[in-house]
Design a protein around this motif. Structure first.
Motif, PDB file in Angstrom:
ATOM      1  N   ALA A  42      56.237  95.584  23.012  1.00 23.44           N
ATOM      2  CA  ALA A  42      55.387  94.755  23.115  1.00 23.44           C
ATOM      3  C   ALA A  42      55.582  93.278  23.478  1.00 23.44           C
ATOM      4  N   ALA A  43      56.825  92.957  23.325  1.00 23.62           N
ATOM      5  CA  ALA A  43      57.460  91.894  23.633  1.00 23.62           C
ATOM      6  C   ALA A  43      57.966  91.824  25.381  1.00 23.62           C
ATOM      7  N   ALA A  44      58.381  93.053  25.812  1.00 21.91           N
ATOM      8  CA  ALA A  44      58.650  93.152  27.090  1.00 21.91           C
ATOM      9  C   ALA A  44      57.309  93.129  27.969  1.00 21.91           C
ATOM     10  N   LEU A  45      56.442  93.700  27.386  1.00 24.98           N
ATOM     11  CA  LEU A  45      54.876  93.657  28.002  1.00 24.98           C
ATOM     12  C   LEU A  45      54.292  92.057  28.087  1.00 24.98           C
ATOM     13  N   ALA A  46      54.689  91.541  27.083  1.00 21.67           N
ATOM     14  CA  ALA A  46      54.095  90.059  27.129  1.00 21.67           C
ATOM     15  C   ALA A  46      54.849  89.152  28.264  1.00 21.67           C
ATOM     16  N   ALA A  47      56.289  89.325  28.361  1.00 23.78           N
ATOM     17  CA  ALA A  47      56.984  88.718  29.324  1.00 23.78           C
ATOM     18  C   ALA A  47      56.530  89.442  30.810  1.00 23.78           C
ATOM     19  N   GLY A  48      56.641  90.497  31.059  1.00 24.93           N
ATOM     20  CA  GLY A  48      56.555  91.123  32.283  1.00 24.93           C
ATOM     21  C   GLY A  48      54.781  91.020  32.611  1.00 24.93           C
ATOM     22  N   GLY A  49      54.164  91.337  31.720  1.00 22.75           N
ATOM     23  CA  GLY A  49      52.741  91.260  31.950  1.00 22.75           C
ATOM     24  C   GLY A  49      52.216  89.981  32.221  1.00 22.75           C
ATOM     25  N   TYR A  50      52.640  88.715  31.680  1.00 26.62           N
ATOM     26  CA  TYR A  50      52.316  87.472  32.116  1.00 26.62           C
ATOM     27  C   TYR A  50      52.893  86.968  33.403  1.00 26.62           C
ATOM     28  N   ALA A  51      54.092  87.591  33.701  1.00 26.26           N
ATOM     29  CA  ALA A  51      54.562  87.305  35.124  1.00 26.26           C
ATOM     30  C   ALA A  51      53.920  88.014  36.141  1.00 26.26           C
ATOM     31  N   VAL A  52      53.240  89.133  35.935  1.00 31.38           N
ATOM     32  CA  VAL A  52      52.424  89.822  36.896  1.00 31.38           C
ATOM     33  C   VAL A  52      51.139  89.172  36.891  1.00 31.38           C
ATOM     34  N   THR A  53      50.478  88.942  35.772  1.00 29.98           N
ATOM     35  CA  THR A  53      48.994  88.944  35.741  1.00 29.98           C
ATOM     36  C   THR A  53      48.647  87.403  36.023  1.00 29.98           C
ATOM     37  N   VAL A 107      51.846 103.712  24.895  1.00 30.98           N
ATOM     38  CA  VAL A 107      52.644 102.845  25.204  1.00 30.98           C
ATOM     39  C   VAL A 107      52.758 102.815  26.644  1.00 30.98           C
ATOM     40  N   GLY A 108      53.162 103.710  27.448  1.00 27.45           N
ATOM     41  CA  GLY A 108      53.340 103.868  28.842  1.00 27.45           C
ATOM     42  C   GLY A 108      51.999 103.659  29.695  1.00 27.45           C
ATOM     43  N   MET A 109      51.094 104.274  29.200  1.00 28.02           N
ATOM     44  CA  MET A 109      49.677 104.314  29.751  1.00 28.02           C
ATOM     45  C   MET A 109      49.290 102.619  29.617  1.00 28.02           C
ATOM     46  N   ILE A 110      49.423 101.838  28.734  1.00 29.55           N
ATOM     47  CA  ILE A 110      48.944 100.675  28.630  1.00 29.55           C
ATOM     48  C   ILE A 110      50.005  99.818  29.639  1.00 29.55           C
ATOM     49  N   ALA A 111      51.107 100.188  29.645  1.00 27.38           N
ATOM     50  CA  ALA A 111      52.031  99.319  30.476  1.00 27.38           C
ATOM     51  C   ALA A 111      51.446  99.632  32.140  1.00 27.38           C
ATOM     52  N   ALA A 112      51.425 100.892  32.170  1.00 31.52           N
ATOM     53  CA  ALA A 112      50.872 101.276  33.763  1.00 31.52           C
ATOM     54  C   ALA A 112      49.586 100.619  33.841  1.00 31.52           C
ATOM     55  N   LEU A 113      48.800 100.565  33.035  1.00 29.43           N
ATOM     56  CA  LEU A 113      47.419  99.646  33.579  1.00 29.43           C
ATOM     57  C   LEU A 113      47.814  98.349  33.416  1.00 29.43           C
ATOM     58  N   LEU A 114      48.373  97.813  32.688  1.00 30.09           N
ATOM     59  CA  LEU A 114      48.680  96.502  32.868  1.00 30.09           C
ATOM     60  C   LEU A 114      49.437  95.820  34.221  1.00 30.09           C
ATOM     61  N   PHE A 115      50.283  96.686  34.557  1.00 28.43           N
ATOM     62  CA  PHE A 115      51.111  96.359  35.826  1.00 28.43           C
ATOM     63  C   PHE A 115      50.314  97.096  37.353  1.00 28.43           C
ATOM     64  N   LEU A 116      49.467  97.536  36.961  1.00 32.39           N
ATOM     65  CA  LEU A 116      48.679  98.062  38.127  1.00 32.39           C
ATOM     66  C   LEU A 116      47.379  97.270  38.370  1.00 32.39           C
ATOM     67  N   GLY A 117      47.260  96.465  37.232  1.00 33.26           N
ATOM     68  CA  GLY A 117      46.034  95.481  37.509  1.00 33.26           C
ATOM     69  C   GLY A 117      44.703  95.984  36.843  1.00 33.26           C
TER      70      GLY A 117
END
Length: 486
Positions: free
Chosen positions: A168-179, A476-486
Motif C-alpha cells: 500500500a505504501a509503495a502504491l501510494a508513492a508510485g501511484g501519486y508519481a504516475v497520476t 493487490v496486483g490487479m489494483i496496482a495494474a489498474l492504477l498504473f494503467l490509468g
C-alpha cells in the motif's frame, strides 16, 4: 457525494463498534508487529473510514474518475471475519460437551521416547517413526488454551499484513508519481487494504476444523482444533492390542476335543482362567462358555508369552500351556499328527492346544471373523499410510492371519515380540490427566477415525491457505495494474 460518504462512514463506525474487540485488537497487534487474522480487516476498516472523512471534507473528489468508496468491501471483510470466529465458538462448544460428558475417555498421544518408537516399528518403517498410543484418562487438560490457540492463519498474517502495508505504501508513492492525484492514490491504497481483507481468511482454518470435529464427534471422538492438526500431521504408525481388533463376537468356538480322558470342565476352566488374565482375544468366548461367571475362574500365577507360540501360566499348582502346535513341541508335549489337525480344522479355522502338567488335555477349534467397524478402521489406516503395531498373546494372530481376515496387505501390521510387552504396557497405562489434542471412547474405529481425520487436516488447511494467499496477491496486483494503467 457527501450523503454517500456520510452513510458509508456511519456504517463503518457501527460495524467497528459492534466488532470493537476485533478492530482494536487487530490494530493494536499490528502496531506491536504481532499482526494476526484480525489485523487486515481492522486496517481495511480504518483506511475506509479515513477515506470517508476525506471525501466528506472534499466532496468534489468523489466526482473524479477512478475514485471509489470501498467501505462496503471493508465492512463485508469484517463481517466474514466475525463469521469465521463463530466457527471457533461452535467447535469449542461441541468439544466442551464432549469433555464434560460422563463417559470413558481415551487420549491419543505421540510416543515421546524415540528408542521405544524405534523398537516398536522396527522392520516396518524406514523413516523416522511417529507412533501414537491410545490410553484411558480421567481428565483432558489444556482445553481452553488449545481451543483458542494461535493457528497457522494468524502466523501467516504476521508477515502478510506487513507485505500488504508495504504494498500500500509503495502504491501510494508510485501511484501519486504516475497520476498526480491524491484522491485516486488514496482510493488505490484503500482498495489494496480492502482486497487483502480476505473474506475467507479465518474460514481456511476453522471451516475444515469444524467439519473434522463434527465428523469424529458422531463416532465418540474429539479433535481440539488446529493444534491437533500440527501434532498429528506426520504420524505414520499407531498401536493397538489384539483384543481391540477382535471385539465380542469376532471369535467363534467351533468345537472342543479332550485327550487322556480329561474332563472338559477342567479344560475349559484352565483355559478361561489364563486367557482372561492375559487379555487374549479368546477370553470372551470362554467367558460365554462359563456363562459369564468370573467367580468360576481359578487363580493364575506367572503368565509368560512365548513369541508366536502362545502363553503359559500356573493354575492350581500345575503348569498350563495354551497356544500353537509349536508351543507344545517346544515343551516336549506329544501332539497329534498334522493329518489329524486337517481332519478337524477347516480351511480358515485354527487349532488351539491346551496342556496341563506336561500332558495334552484338549484342543479348541476356533475361527476369526472381521468386525465391520474394525475392517473399516484398518482400511482407513491403509489409505493414510499408517502402520499398525499390534500387541497380542495369541499365537494365531500373525500379520499374515490378520491380513487374511481383514483383506488388507500384511505389510500394514507388525506383531511385537514379548520383550516389548512391558514397555508397551507402560506407555498405555491409564493416567489421571492427559493433554486433550485428540480423544475417543476407546473403541478401535473411534480411535482410528479421529487419528486419520487429524492426520489429513493440515493438508486441507494448507490448500485453503494457498488459495487465500493467491487471492490476496492477485487482488493487490490487479489494483496496482489498474492504477498504473490509468
Amino acid at each position: 457525494p457527501m450523503f454517500y460518504s456520510l452513510v458509508s462512514l456511519i456504517i463503518l463506525l457501527v460495524a467497528a463498534i459492534v466488532s470493537h474487540t476485533t478492530v482494536l485488537g487487530g490494530l493494536l497487534n499490528f502496531c506491536k508487529l504481532k499482526a494476526d487474522g484480525d489485523s487486515l480487516p481492522a486496517l481495511a476498516v480504518l483506511a475506509s473510514a479515513v477515506e470517508c472523512v476525506v471525501f466528506l471534507l472534499f466532496p468534489e473528489a468523489i466526482g473524479t474518475q477512478g475514485v471509489q468508496l470501498y467501505s462496503f468491501a471493508a465492512v463485508t471483510g469484517l463481517l466474514f471475519n466475525c463469521m469465521g470466529k463463530m466457527l471457533i465458538v461452535k467447535r469449542t462448544m461441541l468439544n466442551f460437551k464432549y469433555v464434560t460428558a460422563d463417559c470413558d475417555k481415551y487420549a491419543t498421544e505421540v510416543i515421546a521416547d524415540e528408542h521405544l518408537a524405534n523398537d516398536l516399528t522396527k522392520g516396518v518403517l524406514t523413516n523416522l517413526p511417529v507412533t501414537v498410543t491410545n490410553r484411558k484418562t480421567g481428565f483432558l487438560t489444556g482445553f481452553l488454551d488449545m481451543s483458542f490457540q494461535e493457528d497457522i492463519y494468524d502466523s501467516v498474517c504476521k508477515w502478510l499484513a506487513r507485505f500488504v502495508f508495504l504494498a500500500a505504501a509503495a502504491l501510494a508513492a508510485g501511484g501519486y508519481a504516475v497520476t498526480k492525484n491524491a484522491y485516486i492514490t488514496l482510493t488505490a491504497v484503500v482498495g489494496v487494504l480492502a482486497v487483502s481483507s480476505s473474506l475467507f481468511g479465518l474460514f481456511t482454518v476453522n471451516l475444515p476444523v469444524l467439519k473434522a470435529v463434527k465428523s469424529v464427534h458422531k463416532h465418540g471422538g474429539m479433535i481440539i482444533g488446529y493444534p491437533a492438526a500440527e501434532e498429528f500431521c506426520d504420524i505414520n504408525s499407531a498401536t493397538a492390542e489384539g483384543s481391540d481388533l477382535f471385539p465380542v463376537g469376532s471369535v467363534v468356538l467351533h468345537g472342543i476335543k479332550t485327550f487322556k480322558n480329561g474332563r472338559i470342565d477342567d479344560a475349559i476352566l484352565d483355559a478361561a482362567s489364563i486367557l482372561v488374565k492375559a487379555n487374549s482375544i479368546l477370553s470372551d468366548v470362554f467367558m460365554q462358555v462359563i456363562q459369564g461367571k468370573p467367580e468360576l475362574l481359578k487363580e493364575v500365577d506367572t503368565i509368560v508369552y512365548e513369541d508366536s507360540m502362545g502363553i503359559s501360566g500356573w493354575v492350581d499348582n500345575k503348569r498350563v500351556l495354551i497356544g500353537s502346535r509349536d508351543l507344545m513341541l517346544n515343551h516336549g508335549i506329544d501332539v497329534p499328527s498334522k493329518d489329524y489337525e486337517k481332519r478337524y480344522c477347516g480351511e480358515h479355522n485354527n487349532i488351539i492346544y491346551l496342556s496341563a502338567s506336561g500332558e495334552l488335555t484338549a484342543v479348541f477349534i476356533v475361527s476369526l471373523r472381521a468386525a465391520q467397524s474394525v475392517a473399516a478402521a484398518l482400511e482407513r489406516l491403509e489409505k493414510n499410510d499408517v502402520f499398525l503395531i499390534v500387541k497380542t498373546v495369541d499365537a494365531i494372530l500373525t500379520k499374515e492371519k490378520l491380513a487374511e481376515v481383514f483383506q488388507v496387505e500384511p505389510a500394514l501390521f507388525r506383531v511385537i515380540p514379548s520383550r516389548l510387552h512391558k514397555p508397551y504396557d507402560e506407555a498405555h497405562a491409564p493416567v489421571e490427566r492427559a493433554e486433550g489434542f485428540l480423544a475417543n471412547n476407546g473403541k478401535f474405529y473411534s480411535y482410528v477415525k479421529t487419528l486419520t481425520v487429524a492426520k489429513r487436516l493440515k493438508t486441507r488447511i494448507m490448500l485453503g491457505l494457498v488459495v487465500t494467499l493467491a487471492s490476496v496477491i492477485i487482488g493487490v496486483g490487479m489494483i496496482a495494474a489498474l492504477l498504473f494503467l490509468g
